[in-house]
Scaffold this motif. Structure first.
Motif, mmCIF file in Angstrom:
data_model
loop_
_atom_site.group_PDB
_atom_site.id
_atom_site.type_symbol
_atom_site.label_atom_id
_atom_site.label_comp_id
_atom_site.label_asym_id
_atom_site.label_seq_id
_atom_site.Cartn_x
_atom_site.Cartn_y
_atom_site.Cartn_z
ATOM 1 N N LEU A 94 38.353 28.848 30.272
ATOM 2 C CA LEU A 94 39.409 29.071 31.456
ATOM 3 C C LEU A 94 40.886 28.308 30.938
ATOM 4 N N LEU A 95 40.212 27.012 30.557
ATOM 5 C CA LEU A 95 41.596 26.223 30.210
ATOM 6 C C LEU A 95 42.508 26.641 29.319
ATOM 7 N N ASP A 96 41.789 27.265 28.119
ATOM 8 C CA ASP A 96 42.686 27.894 27.043
ATOM 9 C C ASP A 96 43.560 29.000 27.695
ATOM 10 N N VAL A 97 43.030 29.837 28.401
ATOM 11 C CA VAL A 97 43.599 30.881 29.234
ATOM 12 C C VAL A 97 44.868 30.096 29.796
ATOM 13 N N THR A 98 44.558 29.416 30.652
ATOM 14 C CA THR A 98 45.826 28.721 31.571
ATOM 15 C C THR A 98 46.815 28.390 30.631
ATOM 16 N N LEU A 99 46.649 27.806 29.419
ATOM 17 C CA LEU A 99 47.498 27.225 28.636
ATOM 18 C C LEU A 99 48.333 28.316 27.903
ATOM 19 N N LYS A 100 48.075 29.435 27.946
ATOM 20 C CA LYS A 100 48.715 30.618 27.409
ATOM 21 C C LYS A 100 49.810 31.289 28.195
ATOM 22 N N SER A 101 50.609 31.964 27.683
ATOM 23 C CA SER A 101 51.686 32.610 28.840
ATOM 24 C C SER A 101 51.261 34.102 28.995
ATOM 25 N N ASN A 102 50.382 34.519 28.186
ATOM 26 C CA ASN A 102 49.777 36.091 28.099
ATOM 27 C C ASN A 102 48.627 36.108 28.805
ATOM 28 N N PRO A 103 48.350 37.251 29.325
ATOM 29 C CA PRO A 103 46.789 37.411 29.810
ATOM 30 C C PRO A 103 46.081 37.522 28.444
ATOM 31 N N ILE A 104 44.676 37.613 28.399
ATOM 32 C CA ILE A 104 43.782 37.634 27.326
ATOM 33 C C ILE A 104 42.760 39.022 27.968
ATOM 34 N N SER A 105 42.453 39.703 26.985
ATOM 35 C CA SER A 105 41.400 40.725 27.182
ATOM 36 C C SER A 105 40.057 40.024 27.678
ATOM 37 N N ARG A 106 39.218 40.750 28.386
ATOM 38 C CA ARG A 106 37.668 40.558 28.549
ATOM 39 C C ARG A 106 37.061 40.506 27.553
ATOM 40 N N ALA A 107 37.351 41.800 26.816
ATOM 41 C CA ALA A 107 36.714 41.837 25.195
ATOM 42 C C ALA A 107 37.018 40.456 24.599
#
Length: 182
Positions: A94-107
């Motif tokens: 989750l921390l990694d996703v928060t640091l990105k600017s775009n959504p990440i796929s569940r896959a």
């Protein structure tokens, strides 16, 4: 009552009772679990209630921030030791996703979860445990504060370990980051 009226009640009652609709008290939980993927299963193992699971095929940075907040708030009771490994994995992802600017796929999140399969973490109860399941592998001793860190001997809370060729846990870097201690 006559014998025939008792017999007819006995025969009809199960049919009448069986035809009533099931209670809807757990409808949201059933719906959340019906669409469960690897990421959702990880969040449940980490202690997140099913009704707080995110929906959709992608996870946005904002959703990830909200989930991290919820994971840090739930459970409000002392966490179960078995939840610590999955909680640590979920927090890192989750921390990694928060640091990105775009959504990440569940896959993609499901694929990344598989990278944690061979890893261990130190639980607060002093056991090295499988990162994804929280299952205790070996007791390494009581966890204490040493050098401003929660440790048990050479092992540190929030660090991932992988067994080497001698079956000894060695620290590994996961995505260049480590999880914050719980």
């Amino acid at each position: 009552m006559t014998f025939f009226s008792l017999l007819s009640m006995a025969l009809l009652c199960p049919l009448a009772c069986a035809s009533t609709s099931p209670p809807q008290a757990y409808a949201s939980t059933r719906e959340a679990l019906a669409d469960l993927d690897e990421f959702g299963a990880l969040l449940i193992r980490a202690g997140l209630p099913p009704e707080l699971l995110p929906s959709g095929r992608e996870l946005s940075p904002e959703q990830a921030r909200q989930l991290r907040l919820q994971l840090h708030l739930y459970p409000l009771h002392p966490p179960k030791p078995v939840e610590h490994g999955p909680w640590t994995v979920a927090d890192v992802l989750l921390l990694d996703v928060t640091l990105k600017s775009n959504p990440i796929s569940r896959a993609e999140l499901g694929r990344r979860i598989q990278e944690f399969t061979p890893l261990l973490v130190l639980r607060p109860d002093g056991y090295l445990a499988e990162a994804l399941t929280g299952k205790a592998e070996r007791c390494v001793g009581p966890v204490e504060v040493k050098d401003n860190t929660y440790r048990s001997g050479i092992y540190e809370l929030g660090t991932f370990y992988k067994l080497d060729e001698n079956n000894q846990p060695q620290p590994v870097s996961v995505g260049g980051q480590s999880a914050a201690p719980r």
